[in-house]
Write an enzyme that holds these catalytic residues in place. Structure first.
Site, PDB file in Angstrom:
ATOM      1  N   VAL A 140       0.831  -1.204   0.000  1.00 49.70           N
ATOM      2  CA  VAL A 140       0.000   0.000   0.000  1.00 49.70           C
ATOM      3  C   VAL A 140       0.866   1.256   0.000  1.00 49.70           C
ATOM      4  O   VAL A 140       0.565   2.229  -0.700  1.00 49.70           O
ATOM      5  CB  VAL A 140      -0.947   0.008   1.229  1.00 49.70           C
ATOM      6  CG1 VAL A 140      -1.665   1.340   1.349  1.00 49.70           C
ATOM      7  CG2 VAL A 140      -1.972  -1.130   1.106  1.00 49.70           C
ATOM      8  N   GLU A 141       1.963   1.235   0.740  1.00 46.43           N
ATOM      9  CA  GLU A 141       2.797   2.428   0.859  1.00 46.43           C
ATOM     10  C   GLU A 141       3.514   2.781  -0.439  1.00 46.43           C
ATOM     11  O   GLU A 141       3.465   3.931  -0.882  1.00 46.43           O
ATOM     12  CB  GLU A 141       3.835   2.235   1.980  1.00 46.43           C
ATOM     13  CG  GLU A 141       3.260   2.239   3.380  1.00 46.43           C
ATOM     14  CD  GLU A 141       2.744   3.610   3.806  1.00 46.43           C
ATOM     15  OE1 GLU A 141       3.132   4.620   3.187  1.00 46.43           O
ATOM     16  OE2 GLU A 141       1.957   3.667   4.776  1.00 46.43           O
ATOM     17  N   THR A 142       4.200   1.813  -1.043  1.00 48.49           N
ATOM     18  CA  THR A 142       5.068   2.155  -2.181  1.00 48.49           C
ATOM     19  C   THR A 142       5.040   1.141  -3.318  1.00 48.49           C
ATOM     20  O   THR A 142       5.877   1.207  -4.216  1.00 48.49           O
ATOM     21  CB  THR A 142       6.539   2.287  -1.712  1.00 48.49           C
ATOM     22  OG1 THR A 142       6.977   1.017  -1.182  1.00 48.49           O
ATOM     23  CG2 THR A 142       6.692   3.370  -0.657  1.00 48.49           C
TER      24      THR A 142
END
Length: 389
Positions: free
Chosen positions: A166-168
């Site tokens: 989800v982050e990167t």
């Protein structure tokens, strides 16, 4: 009748030309190698053109505003130098290379009122085939580190993998802003808002933490890149989180949140364990519930990012789970708005709220839960298919 010469003037010219050409290559007209003194020297090689400078890691130039002349900045650097033993002149040299980023100021401004929040639209952006398939690969490539992190910190592999996704998207989108540019801009030029002073204080703390992290890890401070808010690496840790929770999980002697997926795995697990992840709480992280029309449950939504209610407390307020909740756990009521459609309600256990400490959003935490499950299912199905089951 006279015989015509076999070699015409034209042919003689051609042969002479060839002889000269051969001679120029270091042999005579008969093909014998010439002595070194008669060989034509090769033309000197042209000097290689200098290679262009490598493309900078950022997509911007930034505005030079001479932060070093700002009274607030000088006071801040004085304090940082005294507290942490930095050379004050070196800090001056560094701050003179920092650039003001108006684009960052614009990005942190609150979004104008628009469409109502939509959980299903948000979910579709984060729980998708790209992140799912990439998550399976990340899990397979880091299976040993994930198993070790789960054993040490109690955080399941699918949650760690989902957060990085989800982050990167597993390091594909880590940000191209210089961290010092971003943090200095926001620490001393945050846009006008009711929380401006508090936000500037926060970013001053992050700027100090960035300097400390760079020193501890032997990094050139201006080489650190991140998001428009200063978050760094695959897990998008703010500098203070990197200082407190990041771990050297691969034993290299330094923490690498960009290039070492092993360090990333250990650091995400370390963060969650420090923010309330409970290894003894097993089973689903969130359970779908229905709510009564009398809306006696509404006050339960105002209790912050914590799990404080027993199952019987939820029932007394008109919250009805669709499946029985484990009695030994505490829960919080979570609402997920769906635009013009009906809002979803869930009873979430303490581990859900540990995820919200990573990003203070119900949408974020639920997307991590759902993506983690999707990756776990896909990996299991792939394994079954490979085994011919």
């Amino acid at each position: 009748m006279p015989i015509k010469p076999l070699i015409t003037p034209l042919l003689a010219s051609l042969l002479l030309t060839c002889a000269v050409g051969v001679h120029a290559q270091g042999v005579d007209r008969y093909g014998y190698k010439l002595p070194p003194s008669q060989q034509k020297k090769a033309a000197p090689k042209k000097k290689a053109e200098p290679k262009p400078a490598p493309k900078p890691g950022t997509d911007y130039v930034g505005e030079y505003v001479n932060f070093g002349e700002w009274k607030e900045v000088r006071t801040f650097l004085d304090d940082v130098a005294i507290r942490n033993g930095f050379d004050r002149k070196e800090l001056d040299t560094l701050i003179n290379q920092v650039r003001y980023l108006d684009s960052v100021v614009q990005l942190v401004k609150p979004a104008p009122p628009g469409k109502p929040k939509n959980w299903q639209a948000y979910r579709a952006l984060n729980v998708d085939p790209v992140r799912t398939s990439a998550g399976v690969r990340f899990w397979n490539d880091n299976a040993e580190a994930l198993a070790r992190a789960e054993s040490l910190y109690g955080v399941p592999a699918e949650i760690i993998v989902a957060i990085v996704g989800v982050e990167t998207v597993y390091g594909r989108i880590t940000g191209r802003f210089r961290v010092l540019d971003t943090l200095t801009t926001l620490a001393f030029s945050y846009p006008e808002s009711p929380t401006r002073e508090a936000r500037m204080a926060y970013f001053k703390g992050e700027l100090e933490a960035a300097l400390l992290f760079a020193r501890a890890d032997g990094l050139e401070p201006l080489s650190m890149l991140g998001s428009f808010a200063g978050a760094m690496g695959m897990p998008q840790f703010m500098p203070s989180s990197a200082m407190k929770y990041a771990v050297d999980f691969d034993g290299s002697g330094k923490i690498d949140l960009l290039g070492s997926s092993t360090d990333v795995v250990g650091s995400v697990a370390s963060f969650l364990a420090a923010h309330g992840w409970q290894r003894q709480v097993t089973g689903p992280i969130a359970y779908p519930v229905k709510v009564s029309p009398n809306r006696a449950w509404e006050p339960l939504l105002q209790q912050g990012l914590t799990a404080t209610y027993k199952p019987q407390d939820l029932s007394a307020a008109g919250v009805v789970p669709t499946v029985a909740l484990p009695e030994q756990n505490l829960y919080g009521l979570v609402d997920l708005q769906n635009g013009g459609e009906a809002t979803e309600y869930w009873a979430a256990n303490p581990n859900f709220f540990a995820i919200t400490q990573y990003n203070r959003s119900y949408f974020y935490a639920m997307s991590v839960v759902d993506l983690g499950q999707a990756i776990k299912d896909a990996r299991g199905n792939n394994g079954a298919a490979a085994a011919g089951l």
